[in-house]
Enzyme design. Structure first.
Site, PDB file in Angstrom:
ATOM      1  N   GLY A  94      10.066  -3.823   7.726  1.00  0.00           N
ATOM      2  CA  GLY A  94       8.822  -3.187   6.562  1.00  0.00           C
ATOM      3  C   GLY A  94       9.714  -1.711   5.996  1.00  0.00           C
ATOM      4  O   GLY A  94       9.213  -1.412   4.824  1.00  0.00           O
ATOM      5  N   GLU A 124       9.475   4.787   9.199  1.00  0.00           N
ATOM      6  CA  GLU A 124       8.553   3.871   9.351  1.00  0.00           C
ATOM      7  C   GLU A 124       7.962   3.427   8.018  1.00  0.00           C
ATOM      8  O   GLU A 124       7.857   4.140   7.144  1.00  0.00           O
ATOM      9  CB  GLU A 124       7.561   3.783  10.394  1.00  0.00           C
ATOM     10  CG  GLU A 124       7.643   3.051  11.621  1.00  0.00           C
ATOM     11  CD  GLU A 124       7.291   1.510  11.446  1.00  0.00           C
ATOM     12  OE1 GLU A 124       7.736   1.094  10.130  1.00  0.00           O
ATOM     13  OE2 GLU A 124       6.883   0.960  12.312  1.00  0.00           O
ATOM     14  N   ASP A 125       7.501   2.162   7.979  1.00  0.00           N
ATOM     15  CA  ASP A 125       6.773   1.839   6.576  1.00  0.00           C
ATOM     16  C   ASP A 125       5.428   2.212   6.812  1.00  0.00           C
ATOM     17  O   ASP A 125       4.680   2.814   5.872  1.00  0.00           O
ATOM     18  CB  ASP A 125       6.684   0.319   6.279  1.00  0.00           C
ATOM     19  CG  ASP A 125       6.356  -0.463   7.502  1.00  0.00           C
ATOM     20  OD1 ASP A 125       6.245  -0.211   8.644  1.00  0.00           O
ATOM     21  OD2 ASP A 125       6.233  -1.683   7.296  1.00  0.00           O
ATOM     22  N   ASP A 137      -0.007   2.584  11.850  1.00  0.00           N
ATOM     23  CA  ASP A 137      -1.375   1.820  12.027  1.00  0.00           C
ATOM     24  C   ASP A 137      -2.159   2.152  13.428  1.00  0.00           C
ATOM     25  O   ASP A 137      -2.509   3.487  13.789  1.00  0.00           O
ATOM     26  CB  ASP A 137      -1.039   0.230  11.679  1.00  0.00           C
ATOM     27  CG  ASP A 137      -2.264  -0.589  11.727  1.00  0.00           C
ATOM     28  OD1 ASP A 137      -3.390   0.253  11.214  1.00  0.00           O
ATOM     29  OD2 ASP A 137      -2.179  -1.684  11.962  1.00  0.00           O
ATOM     30  N   LYS A 140      -2.533   4.939   8.448  1.00  0.00           N
ATOM     31  CA  LYS A 140      -3.798   4.355   8.331  1.00  0.00           C
ATOM     32  C   LYS A 140      -4.642   4.779   9.661  1.00  0.00           C
ATOM     33  O   LYS A 140      -4.582   4.287  10.728  1.00  0.00           O
ATOM     34  CB  LYS A 140      -3.626   2.826   8.612  1.00  0.00           C
ATOM     35  CG  LYS A 140      -4.565   2.121   7.685  1.00  0.00           C
ATOM     36  CD  LYS A 140      -4.625   0.644   8.159  1.00  0.00           C
ATOM     37  CE  LYS A 140      -3.610  -0.241   7.405  1.00  0.00           C
ATOM     38  NZ  LYS A 140      -3.676  -1.794   7.796  1.00  0.00           N
ATOM     39  N   PHE A 177      -5.514  -4.507   4.590  1.00  0.00           N
ATOM     40  CA  PHE A 177      -4.084  -4.849   4.808  1.00  0.00           C
ATOM     41  C   PHE A 177      -3.442  -4.686   3.621  1.00  0.00           C
ATOM     42  O   PHE A 177      -3.618  -5.194   2.378  1.00  0.00           O
ATOM     43  CB  PHE A 177      -4.040  -6.112   5.268  1.00  0.00           C
ATOM     44  CG  PHE A 177      -2.637  -6.389   5.947  1.00  0.00           C
ATOM     45  CD1 PHE A 177      -2.555  -6.149   7.378  1.00  0.00           C
ATOM     46  CD2 PHE A 177      -1.711  -7.086   5.253  1.00  0.00           C
ATOM     47  CE1 PHE A 177      -1.234  -6.411   7.860  1.00  0.00           C
ATOM     48  CE2 PHE A 177      -0.652  -7.502   5.800  1.00  0.00           C
ATOM     49  CZ  PHE A 177      -0.184  -7.090   7.321  1.00  0.00           C
ATOM     50  N   VAL A 178      -2.206  -3.917   3.569  1.00  0.00           N
ATOM     51  CA  VAL A 178      -1.557  -3.565   2.378  1.00  0.00           C
ATOM     52  C   VAL A 178      -0.116  -4.201   2.390  1.00  0.00           C
ATOM     53  O   VAL A 178       0.626  -4.279   3.499  1.00  0.00           O
ATOM     54  CB  VAL A 178      -1.444  -2.248   2.192  1.00  0.00           C
ATOM     55  CG1 VAL A 178      -2.785  -1.512   1.945  1.00  0.00           C
ATOM     56  CG2 VAL A 178      -0.740  -1.464   3.354  1.00  0.00           C
TER      57      VAL A 178
END
Ligand code: IMP
Ligand code: MG
Length: 184
Positions: free
Chosen positions: A48, A103-104, A107, A135, A156-157
Site C-alpha cells: 500500500g 505506511e499507507d 487503521d 483512521k 474504506f478508501v
C-alpha cells in the site's frame, strides 16, 4: 484518459492529486528539518505505501536509504484480523540506524504495533512512524505516530497505492469506495 471503469466505483474523492502532492511536500520538509545532519532509512510497508514512499523519498533532503517489508493483513476483506505475519523481511541490518516506517494507512493499529515491536528489537538508533492516512476511530491498539498526512473518516478508501482486493492502487487520487463494491 479513460478511467471510468474504476472511477465509477468511487463514492467521493477525499484528496486530489494536487492535495496529495502538497501534503507530501510538507511532510518531507518536516522530516528533512527533524533529521538535519543525520542519515535516515525509510522502511516501506508493502504494498500500500509504494506510491507514497516513492513521492516522499524524492522530496526528502537528508541522505536516505530505502528498504521494504511486507506483512499479511486483509486478504480480500476490509478489516484486519489482528493476526500479523511478516511475508517479506528487510534485506539488511537496521542496528544503529534512524528508521522511519512509511505506511499507507493506520487503521486498527494491529499491523503497525506488531511491526514496530519487531523492528525495535533489532536495535535501531531511533524509530518513527510516518503514515499518509490515519483512521483514528478504528484504533484498537495504541501506536505512536510522528508524521501523518491526513485524518480520514471510518470509510474504506482506495487509490494512491491503497487497494481493495488488489485493485484501485493506480488511481491518482484517494477516494471512498462505494460500499456495494465490497458488500458493506
Ligand atoms: P491495521 O492493521 O488495521 O491498522 O491495518 C493496516 C493495513 O490495512 C493498512 O496498511 C492497509 O493496507 C489496510 N487498510 C486499512 N484500512 C484501509 C482502507 O480504508 N483502505 C485500504 N486499505 C486499508
Ligand atoms: Mg498497507
Amino acid at each position: 484518459m479513460k478511467r471510468d471503469m474504476m472511477d465509477k466505483d468511487i463514492q467521493e474523492v477525499l484528496f486530489s492529486q494536487e492535495q496529495l502532492a502538497r501534503r507530501v511536500d510538507e511532510i518531507a520538509e518536516e522530516i528533512s528539518r527533524d533529521y538535519a545532519g543525520k542519515e535516515i532509512m525509510l522502511v516501506s510497508v508493502l504494498r500500500g505505501s509504494f506510491i507514497f514512499m516513492a513521492d516522499l523519498c524524492r522530496r526528502i533532503k537528508v541522505p536516505c536509504t530505502v528498504d521494504f517489508m511486507a506483512v499479511s493483513s486483509y486478504g480480500a476483506g476490509t478489516s484486519s484480523t489482528g493476526q500479523v505475519q511478516i511475508t517479506k523481511d528487510l534485506s539488511g541490518d537496521i542496528a544503529g540506524k534512524h528508521l522511519i516506517v512509511v505506511e499507507d494507512i493506520l487503521d486498527s493499529g494491529n499491523t503497525l504495533s506488531y511491526l514496530l515491536n519487531v523492528l525495535e528489537q533489532r536495535q535501531p538508533a531511533s524509530i518513527r512512524l510516518c503514515t499518509l492516512l490515519n483512521k483514528p476511530e478504528r484504533r484498537v491498539k495504541p501506536v505512536k505516530l510522528h508524521y501523518s498526512g491526513f485524518t480520514v473518516p471510518d470509510a474504506f478508501v482506495v487509490g494512491y497505492g491503497l487497494d481493495y482486493a488488489e485493485r484501485y492502487r493506480n488511481l491518482p487520487y484517494i477516494g471512498v469506495l462505494k460500499p456495494e463494491i465490497y458488500g458493506g
